[in-house]
Write a protein that holds these residues in place. Structure first.
Motif: not given
Length: 331
Positions: A164-177, A326-330
């Motif tokens: 889980a994260s607090s939102g798409m693209g948030t630092i929590v999302h990116l740290t989890g990834e 990582a190729g992450i892009k919204l």
């Protein structure tokens, strides 16, 4: 040469405008020397319950006395922090609207999300680097949840798990990834609308884990709802002294922090920035504030405008290199 009747008309218009201004009908731009003469707004780009919100509310209370005016916190969540941050970028550069800037709102969002139309270099002026916090990897405090980080990694490598994260693209999302990739696994990301919702879903067992800020996770950890497995700092934290770091759990390169600081619109006068910085520094140094920060797992930075600006510049390539690799892009 301007005709006589036009010169008279222009002179009359100027005299009329001056008279109206003196009467208070047309405002005259006041010098920033009397700043602040009204309450100052501090915009938080995330929902209540996040680390940004907790820090902002403590700071607003502590800044009131040294600033000589109330500081009012206004939550403007949306777009993973884009909505509130963009609002401040477009606000009047008079010092009366600040943003609680974070690693995600100022560094990763402009790279990651095409909806972020602002630029940290062009649209903001750094005021104060306030604090930083590491993340804590947590799962539900239930018998069937992982008991330690090794068990979590085993579950991750077995596949078919989510985080889980607090939102798409948030630092929590990116740290989890970053964590999932660091251990050589894959997991499905489940974004929620704010930290309060995401940590509650982890506590309920709906999602397996999250890598949340200390401020957001500690209340549920202390309430026996979340089980802390590891922290992302280089050393163990005083807030959770018995919880190991990810580094000492076998991944020495995994050290992740998030920082917080005040920013204002780019054209804000330097003397106004100095007054805000001075008030914020005074607030952060108060014994009561220091105690509250420690309780929530924050480390004080104490950076004035120039050093904080330099920190932001240094962080940009760190995160953009990861996002690119990582190729992450919204979209």
């Amino acid at each position: 040469m301007t005709p006589f009747f036009l010169r008279n008309r222009q002179r009359g218009a100027l005299l009329g405008a001056a008279a109206l201004a003196l009467a208070g009908i047309i405002p005259i731009a006041s010098a920033s020397g009397d700043f602040p003469n009204q309450p100052v707004k501090l915009v938080v780009a995330f929902a209540p319950g996040t680390g940004s919100d907790a820090l902002s509310r403590m700071l607003a209370e502590a800044m009131t006395e040294p600033l000589g005016q109330s500081v009012i916190v206004e939550n403007r969540p949306g777009g993973g922090g884009i909505v509130g941050t963009d609002h401040v970028a477009r606000s009047a550069p008079d010092g009366y609207t600040m943003a609680m800037g974070t690693t995600s709102t100022l560094v990763t969002n402009p790279y990651l999300n095409p909806s972020a139309k602002y630029s940290v270099q062009k649209d903001f002026k750094a005021v104060t680097g306030l604090a930083r916090t590491n993340f804590v990897i947590v799962t539900a405090d239930t018998p069937d949840a992982p008991k330690n980080l090794a068990e979590l990694i085993t579950r991750l490598k077995a596949g078919n798990v989510n985080y889980a994260s607090s939102g798409m693209g948030t630092i929590v999302h990116l740290t989890g990834e970053r964590f999932v990739r660091q251990v050589g696994a894959k997991a499905t990301h489940i974004p929620y609308k704010g930290a309060a919702q995401s940590v509650s879903e982890v506590a309920a067992g709906v999602t397996l884990f999250t890598a949340e800020t200390m401020a957001a996770a500690l209340p549920l950890i202390r309430g026996g709802k979340l089980r802390p497995l590891a922290v992302t700092s280089a050393q163990r934290t005083d807030a959770l002294p018995d919880v190991p770091t990810v580094a000492e759990s076998g991944y020495p390169d995994f050290v992740v922090y998030s920082w917080f600081g005040l920013v204002v619109p780019a054209k804000t006068p330097d003397d106004v920035v100095h007054k805000l910085d001075s008030a914020a520094q005074t607030a952060m140094k108060s014994p009561a504030m220091a105690k509250r920060l420690e309780t929530l797992g924050f480390d004080t930075l104490g950076l004035s405008s120039a050093p904080f600006s330099e920190l932001i510049k240094q962080e940009i390539p760190v995160w953009t290199d990861f996002l690119q690799t990582a190729g992450i892009k919204l979209e």
